[in-house]
Design an enzyme around this catalytic site. Structure first.
Site, PDB file in Angstrom:
ATOM      1  N   ILE A  72       5.799  35.498 175.688  1.00 42.11           N
ATOM      2  CA  ILE A  72       4.548  35.056 175.958  1.00 42.11           C
ATOM      3  C   ILE A  72       3.884  34.801 174.523  1.00 42.11           C
ATOM      4  O   ILE A  72       3.954  35.750 173.598  1.00 42.11           O
ATOM      5  CB  ILE A  72       3.586  36.027 176.707  1.00 42.11           C
ATOM      6  CG1 ILE A  72       2.336  35.366 177.082  1.00 42.11           C
ATOM      7  CG2 ILE A  72       3.551  37.461 175.919  1.00 42.11           C
ATOM      8  CD1 ILE A  72       1.495  36.246 177.998  1.00 42.11           C
ATOM      9  N   ALA A  73       3.441  33.571 174.571  1.00 44.99           N
ATOM     10  CA  ALA A  73       2.912  33.244 173.020  1.00 44.99           C
ATOM     11  C   ALA A  73       1.771  32.097 173.455  1.00 44.99           C
ATOM     12  O   ALA A  73       1.791  31.305 174.159  1.00 44.99           O
ATOM     13  CB  ALA A  73       3.736  32.660 172.200  1.00 44.99           C
ATOM     14  N   GLU A 106       8.599  44.274 176.579  1.00 46.56           N
ATOM     15  CA  GLU A 106       8.615  44.981 175.154  1.00 46.56           C
ATOM     16  C   GLU A 106       7.639  44.177 174.437  1.00 46.56           C
ATOM     17  O   GLU A 106       7.376  43.277 174.493  1.00 46.56           O
ATOM     18  CB  GLU A 106      10.231  44.880 174.574  1.00 46.56           C
ATOM     19  CG  GLU A 106      11.018  45.840 175.175  1.00 46.56           C
ATOM     20  CD  GLU A 106      11.664  45.022 176.038  1.00 46.56           C
ATOM     21  OE1 GLU A 106      12.392  45.543 177.286  1.00 46.56           O
ATOM     22  OE2 GLU A 106      11.923  43.788 176.486  1.00 46.56           O
ATOM     23  N   ASN A 111       1.736  45.261 167.171  1.00 42.04           N
ATOM     24  CA  ASN A 111       0.943  44.146 168.090  1.00 42.04           C
ATOM     25  C   ASN A 111      -0.003  44.651 169.008  1.00 42.04           C
ATOM     26  O   ASN A 111       0.077  44.785 170.174  1.00 42.04           O
ATOM     27  CB  ASN A 111       2.037  43.193 168.657  1.00 42.04           C
ATOM     28  CG  ASN A 111       1.313  41.977 169.427  1.00 42.04           C
ATOM     29  OD1 ASN A 111       0.163  41.854 169.226  1.00 42.04           O
ATOM     30  ND2 ASN A 111       1.984  41.002 169.668  1.00 42.04           N
ATOM     31  N   TYR A 118      -2.167  43.836 177.632  1.00 37.77           N
ATOM     32  CA  TYR A 118      -1.332  44.290 178.696  1.00 37.77           C
ATOM     33  C   TYR A 118      -2.014  45.615 179.630  1.00 37.77           C
ATOM     34  O   TYR A 118      -2.041  45.561 180.554  1.00 37.77           O
ATOM     35  CB  TYR A 118       0.112  44.598 178.299  1.00 37.77           C
ATOM     36  CG  TYR A 118       0.763  43.688 177.474  1.00 37.77           C
ATOM     37  CD1 TYR A 118       0.529  42.445 178.064  1.00 37.77           C
ATOM     38  CD2 TYR A 118       1.564  43.928 176.378  1.00 37.77           C
ATOM     39  CE1 TYR A 118       1.381  41.275 177.421  1.00 37.77           C
ATOM     40  CE2 TYR A 118       2.133  42.789 175.911  1.00 37.77           C
ATOM     41  CZ  TYR A 118       2.099  41.423 176.223  1.00 37.77           C
ATOM     42  OH  TYR A 118       2.658  40.351 175.639  1.00 37.77           O
TER      43      TYR A 118
END
Length: 146
Positions: A72-73, A106, A111, A118
């Site tokens: 995801i970015a 993960e 981060n 999340y």
């Protein structure tokens, strides 16, 4: 700001997704790998569009009742605008509609913004994988039951 549109990852998005992945990850996926994911029957890949520009994406694999978020970015210049939250929310909605019950991912221990995102969805940390990333950094394994 224009409204973010979330749609399935299509061949026309490959170049932009590749550029975002180069910004976000030390070892981005090759364009050929991204193209293969478009036709993978066990993958759900979404892009976030701002107008015609791809500004973020998520890649996910699923089988039976479990799913794994692979990548995801969000484009660097569009971070902290809620795009990651929007694309993740839509991914979870679509996974739930497919009968998925568990989502795993993960995340780098360093981060903290991603971990905060999340956790805001209800992900919990299950364990730590030591030296998971190529640079030797540890990863947290997180899970969300939906």
């Amino acid at each position: 700001m224009e409204r973010i549109i979330i749609k399935e990852f299509e061949p026309s998005h490959v170049d932009e997704v590749y550029e975002i992945s180069k910004e976000a990850f030390p070892l981005p996926w090759a364009k050929e790998e991204l193209i293969r994911e478009i036709v993978n029957p066990h993958a759900l890949n979404l892009v976030a569009l701002l107008g015609d520009e791809v500004v973020g994406y998520v890649q996910c694999w699923y089988t039976f009742e479990d799913a794994d978020i692979i990548n995801i970015a969000v484009k660097n210049k569009h971070q902290r605008l809620g795009i990651g939250k929007t694309v993740l929310s839509e991914l979870i909605r679509q996974l739930k509609a497919k009968g998925i019950q568990n989502v795993f991912l993960e995340v780098r221990v360093s981060n903290l913004p991603a971990q905060k995102l999340y956790k805001s969805f209800g992900f919990i940390t299950l364990t730590k994988r030591e030296r998971y990333y190529i640079n030797g950094e540890d990863a947290l394994v997180m899970n969300l039951q939906i």
